[in-house]
Scaffold this motif. Structure first.
Motif, PDB file in Angstrom:
ATOM      1  N   GLN A  52     -60.276 -37.525  40.876  1.00 36.02           N
ATOM      2  CA  GLN A  52     -61.159 -38.291  39.988  1.00 36.02           C
ATOM      3  C   GLN A  52     -62.623 -38.010  40.299  1.00 36.02           C
ATOM      4  O   GLN A  52     -63.471 -37.942  39.386  1.00 36.02           O
ATOM      5  CB  GLN A  52     -60.874 -39.780  40.152  1.00 36.02           C
ATOM      6  N   ILE A  56     -65.814 -37.241  37.778  1.00 40.64           N
ATOM      7  CA  ILE A  56     -67.011 -38.086  37.777  1.00 40.64           C
ATOM      8  C   ILE A  56     -68.238 -37.281  38.179  1.00 40.64           C
ATOM      9  O   ILE A  56     -69.353 -37.542  37.708  1.00 40.64           O
ATOM     10  CB  ILE A  56     -66.798 -39.293  38.710  1.00 40.64           C
ATOM     11  N   ASN A  59     -70.126 -36.068  35.326  1.00 27.55           N
ATOM     12  CA  ASN A  59     -70.472 -37.146  34.384  1.00 27.55           C
ATOM     13  C   ASN A  59     -69.365 -37.473  33.376  1.00 27.55           C
ATOM     14  O   ASN A  59     -69.644 -37.996  32.300  1.00 27.55           O
ATOM     15  CB  ASN A  59     -71.764 -36.830  33.615  1.00 27.55           C
ATOM     16  N   ASP A  60     -68.120 -37.162  33.696  1.00 29.08           N
ATOM     17  CA  ASP A  60     -66.992 -37.536  32.853  1.00 29.08           C
ATOM     18  C   ASP A  60     -66.134 -38.541  33.608  1.00 29.08           C
ATOM     19  O   ASP A  60     -66.417 -38.879  34.761  1.00 29.08           O
ATOM     20  CB  ASP A  60     -66.160 -36.308  32.468  1.00 29.08           C
ATOM     21  N   ILE A  61     -65.094 -39.024  32.972  1.00 27.42           N
ATOM     22  CA  ILE A  61     -64.147 -39.927  33.622  1.00 27.42           C
ATOM     23  C   ILE A  61     -62.759 -39.611  33.076  1.00 27.42           C
ATOM     24  O   ILE A  61     -62.604 -39.274  31.904  1.00 27.42           O
ATOM     25  CB  ILE A  61     -64.524 -41.401  33.380  1.00 27.42           C
ATOM     26  N   ILE A 113     -63.614 -39.756  27.948  1.00 32.04           N
ATOM     27  CA  ILE A 113     -62.843 -40.988  28.110  1.00 32.04           C
ATOM     28  C   ILE A 113     -61.780 -41.122  27.020  1.00 32.04           C
ATOM     29  O   ILE A 113     -60.674 -41.611  27.254  1.00 32.04           O
ATOM     30  CB  ILE A 113     -63.794 -42.213  28.125  1.00 32.04           C
ATOM     31  N   ILE A 239     -60.627 -44.339  40.437  1.00 32.54           N
ATOM     32  CA  ILE A 239     -61.989 -44.664  39.998  1.00 32.54           C
ATOM     33  C   ILE A 239     -62.634 -45.628  40.988  1.00 32.54           C
ATOM     34  O   ILE A 239     -63.788 -45.441  41.410  1.00 32.54           O
ATOM     35  CB  ILE A 239     -61.970 -45.271  38.581  1.00 32.54           C
ATOM     36  N   ILE A 243     -66.094 -45.007  43.447  1.00 36.97           N
ATOM     37  CA  ILE A 243     -67.243 -45.905  43.400  1.00 36.97           C
ATOM     38  C   ILE A 243     -67.405 -46.659  44.709  1.00 36.97           C
ATOM     39  O   ILE A 243     -68.521 -46.814  45.225  1.00 36.97           O
ATOM     40  CB  ILE A 243     -67.110 -46.893  42.220  1.00 36.97           C
ATOM     41  N   GLU A 248     -71.345 -42.417  42.012  1.00 35.36           N
ATOM     42  CA  GLU A 248     -71.921 -43.045  40.831  1.00 35.36           C
ATOM     43  C   GLU A 248     -71.416 -42.322  39.598  1.00 35.36           C
ATOM     44  O   GLU A 248     -71.080 -41.137  39.653  1.00 35.36           O
ATOM     45  CB  GLU A 248     -73.449 -43.026  40.900  1.00 35.36           C
ATOM     46  N   PHE A 249     -71.397 -43.022  38.472  1.00 33.24           N
ATOM     47  CA  PHE A 249     -70.838 -42.455  37.250  1.00 33.24           C
ATOM     48  C   PHE A 249     -71.719 -41.366  36.638  1.00 33.24           C
ATOM     49  O   PHE A 249     -71.250 -40.577  35.826  1.00 33.24           O
ATOM     50  CB  PHE A 249     -70.596 -43.554  36.209  1.00 33.24           C
ATOM     51  N   THR A 250     -72.978 -41.331  36.976  1.00 35.07           N
ATOM     52  CA  THR A 250     -73.885 -40.326  36.426  1.00 35.07           C
ATOM     53  C   THR A 250     -74.702 -39.691  37.540  1.00 35.07           C
ATOM     54  O   THR A 250     -74.822 -40.249  38.641  1.00 35.07           O
ATOM     55  CB  THR A 250     -74.855 -40.960  35.400  1.00 35.07           C
TER      56      THR A 250
END
Length: 308
Positions: A52, A56, A59-61, A113, A239, A243, A248-250
């Motif tokens: 994962q 991330i 910048n994707d999930i 997503i 996920i 975190i 971080e997500f971005t």
């Protein structure tokens, strides 16, 4: 202290506090055998978390990871046992399919997503086709590998350390890892430097597929069987692990070592809640509460370091 140090320190402190609380509740866990039981399923969760993290990082999930790991587990418990060569070819095809998925998402500018959510049904359907009901068996070599007993450190802990070191060298210390993180930070700058963002996205997804395959194989090695829903919860766990570990997500801000520590923390949290004799119906909510508390603490420390 810098923000990066805080990002790595908090997962370490969280794991240490939770481990101390577990030892206080159950002193017998403070042993080789006890630690082995506490972190029994840490390896597949850590591998899924790293998978994962690769997504991330750009910048994707990925909302299909749990279904993908379940599919790999079904392949490992059937084809890899009865027809090893066919099984290995299927697993290779799955890694390539993941790489192709990343390329398609970037080329058509699709929301990852949504695409990965759709792919979760594809992976789940394939898993049900291969193994309609729970069953299968783990290959002997895989079961032996996952149940090794190193002399001083339990297998789960030793393997987690190895995963953290390898991924740190790959993502943080290597040139290609820096470029991959650059895609998440500023893809246009990476493209202006002469790199193909399409190929880099495909590489990131391919690496995610590789670690997803390893996660599924490790899970079968521990459980010795599989079913089509065996790892569905790994999507949210992975996920949360990224975190919790400081990612971080971005911005391409990820920490491989932190992600593994986050996975260990989530694994330990499940055992800790069992020691509290908390009803299984409440355990998922309690895990979420622990995650929120840690993230709130991280936000507080980050703001303090920014002011300093």
């Amino acid at each position: 202290m810098t923000r990066d140090i805080y990002r790595l320190m908090l997962p370490v402190v969280s794991l240490a506090v939770l481990l101390a609380a577990t030892f206080w509740l159950q002193p017998r866990a403070m042993s080789y055998f006890g630690l082995n039981l506490l972190f029994n399923l840490a390896v597949p969760i850590a591998l899924a978390t790293i998978a994962q993290m690769m997504i991330i990082m750009v910048n994707d999930i990925d909302l299909s990871l749990g279904a993908f790991v379940s599919l790999v587990a079904c392949v490992a418990a059937t084809f890899l046992t009865d027809a090893p060569l066919t099984g290995m070819l299927i697993l290779l095809a799955l890694v390539l399919a993941y790489a192709a998925l990343g390329a398609v998402i970037h080329a058509l500018d699709l929301p990852a997503i949504v695409v990965t959510l759709g792919m979760s049904f594809v992976w789940g359907g394939l898993a049900l086709t291969i193994l309609p009901s729970p069953g299968g068996t783990s290959p002997d070599w895989l079961r032996m590998l996952m149940t090794l007993k190193p002399p001083s450190v339990p297998m789960a802990v030793a393997a987690s350390i190895l995963i953290a070191v390898v991924t740190h060298l790959l993502i943080v210390r290597s040139g290609i890892g820096t470029v991959l993180r650059g895609v998440g930070g500023n893809a246009r700058s990476v493209q202006r430097a002469g790199w193909s963002v399409l190929r880099l996205k495909a590489l990131a997804y391919g690496l995610a597929g590789l670690f997803g395959v390893l996660a599924g194989m490790a899970l079968v090695g521990l459980t010795t069987s599989a079913d089509a829903n065996i790892a569905l919860r790994y999507t949210l766990l992975s996920i949360a692990g990224v975190i919790l570990g400081g990612g971080e997500f971005t911005g391409g801000r990820v920490s491989p070592a932190g992600a593994v520590i986050g996975a260990l923390t989530l694994t330990l949290a499940a055992s800790f809640l069992n020691f509290l004799r908390l009803s299984p119906d409440w355990q998922i909510g309690a895990q979420g509460a622990v995650l929120i508390l840690v993230l709130a603490a991280r936000l507080l420390f980050t703001r303090r370091s920014a002011r300093a």
